[in-house]
Design a protein around this motif. Structure first.
Motif, PDB file in Angstrom:
ATOM      1  N   LEU A 144     -56.873  -9.761   1.583  1.00  0.00           N
ATOM      2  CA  LEU A 144     -58.198  -9.782   0.974  1.00  0.00           C
ATOM      3  C   LEU A 144     -59.035  -8.662   1.591  1.00  0.00           C
ATOM      4  O   LEU A 144     -58.922  -8.376   2.791  1.00  0.00           O
ATOM      5  CB  LEU A 144     -58.869 -11.133   1.214  1.00  0.00           C
ATOM      6  CG  LEU A 144     -58.236 -12.338   0.513  1.00  0.00           C
ATOM      7  CD1 LEU A 144     -58.963 -13.616   0.922  1.00  0.00           C
ATOM      8  CD2 LEU A 144     -58.279 -12.171  -0.995  1.00  0.00           C
ATOM      9  N   GLU A 145     -59.844  -8.055   0.777  1.00  0.00           N
ATOM     10  CA  GLU A 145     -60.664  -6.953   1.261  1.00  0.00           C
ATOM     11  C   GLU A 145     -61.596  -7.420   2.386  1.00  0.00           C
ATOM     12  O   GLU A 145     -62.282  -8.445   2.260  1.00  0.00           O
ATOM     13  CB  GLU A 145     -61.490  -6.376   0.108  1.00  0.00           C
ATOM     14  CG  GLU A 145     -62.267  -5.137   0.477  1.00  0.00           C
ATOM     15  CD  GLU A 145     -63.008  -4.535  -0.706  1.00  0.00           C
ATOM     16  OE1 GLU A 145     -63.757  -3.564  -0.501  1.00  0.00           O
ATOM     17  OE2 GLU A 145     -62.824  -5.051  -1.827  1.00  0.00           O
ATOM     18  N   GLY A 146     -61.561  -6.721   3.472  1.00  0.00           N
ATOM     19  CA  GLY A 146     -62.397  -7.060   4.611  1.00  0.00           C
ATOM     20  C   GLY A 146     -61.782  -8.068   5.553  1.00  0.00           C
ATOM     21  O   GLY A 146     -62.371  -8.405   6.589  1.00  0.00           O
TER      22      GLY A 146
END
Length: 283
Positions: A232-234
């Motif tokens: 997941l982004e981040g």
């Protein structure tokens, strides 16, 4: 001196092409040819085997194809033998069938088996407690190596006497249901019956028992299916993608067999609350 080679006359068909009837004498070469013909005619004739070998080859290939076809067909209907060979003995083995299922394990998505309340309890009852127990014969009791002192029961429909048994899958589901109830302990403690009627110590003992039952069965069946991961982004840590494919036994088919062969529930907590033990849930 008279030659030892005599002219050949006659109607023998085998010599007609070599010595036509109008010839009255032979040369040395003709006579030698005659001896060769006589020698050849005296040898046993061999039949041409080429075509027959071809037929034999065709028959062999056809037989091999038939064997492979029968083997593949038989493999497709040998689920019972597979279960009997790789599983503990069970009268329900004939109900087992396999199917490919994609799990939906996404967090946060609704399920009739998650949470608490009357509807969730009813859903769990339908796949565990409501099934009841089954019965095996004395011969089957010997096959599972259990003592003859085991609890007996008479079949409610036929009156035949046998030994009371339960299918492991429903015991395991009962244990998962208990863990669900413990997760929502505040709600179920207020009801004051079933698994929570005996106090905290008995509940802990029962919970520990169920955890151990589930651990042993998960290790026993050791699902070797795989799942992937995603990012997941981040978020630097990977998340498991648990919506994976599995080859499963058809639970509905096993449940239908169990219901059809049920001899009823051993005890009901609403009738004998003081005798409520491992199988008690909420009605």
């Amino acid at each position: 001196m008279t030659s030892k080679y005599q002219p050949v006359h006659g109607d023998d068909e085998k010599f007609q092409d070599v010595f036509p009837p109008n010839r009255t004498s032979t040369s040395l070469s003709d006579t030698t040819l005659l001896e060769d013909v006589e020698l050849e005619s005296s040898r046993p004739r061999t039949k041409a085997w080429g075509p027959k070998w071809m037929w034999l080859l065709h028959v062999a290939l056809l037989s091999l194809s038939s064997v492979m076809f029968v083997s593949s067909w038989y493999a497709g209907v040998s689920t019972l033998q597979h279960v009997q060979h790789f599983s503990a003995y069970s009268p329900a083995a004939k109900a087992v069938e396999y199917q490919t299922v994609k799990f939906n394990a996404t967090m946060g998505e609704g399920s009739p088996y998650v949470g608490f309340g009357p509807d969730v309890d009813a859903a769990w009852h339908a796949i565990s407690y409501d099934i009841g127990d089954q019965m095996i014969t004395p011969e089957e009791l010997k096959r599972i190596d259990m003592p003859e002192s085991s609890l007996k029961v008479k079949h409610p429909k036929t009156g035949v006497e046998g030994y009371r048994v339960g299918l492991e899958v429903f015991h395991q589901l009962h244990c998962i249901n208990l863990l669900r109830q413990v997760t929502y302990k505040d709600y179920y403690v207020k009801l004051g019956n079933g698994n929570f009627a005996g106090g905290d110590e008995e509940l802990k003992m029962h919970t520990d028992h169920c955890l151990e039952i589930l651990r042993m069965n998960i290790e026993c069946n050791a699902d070797v299916g795989v799942f992937t991961f995603y990012l997941l982004e981040g978020d630097p840590l990977p998340w498991p993608e648990l919506n994976s494919w599995h080859t499963c036994r058809n639970f509905d088919a096993v449940r239908d067999w169990a219901l059809e062969n049920s001899v009823g529930n051993m005890e009901r907590p609403d009738v004998h609350p003081d005798r409520c033990r491992f199988w008690c849930t909420f009605l």
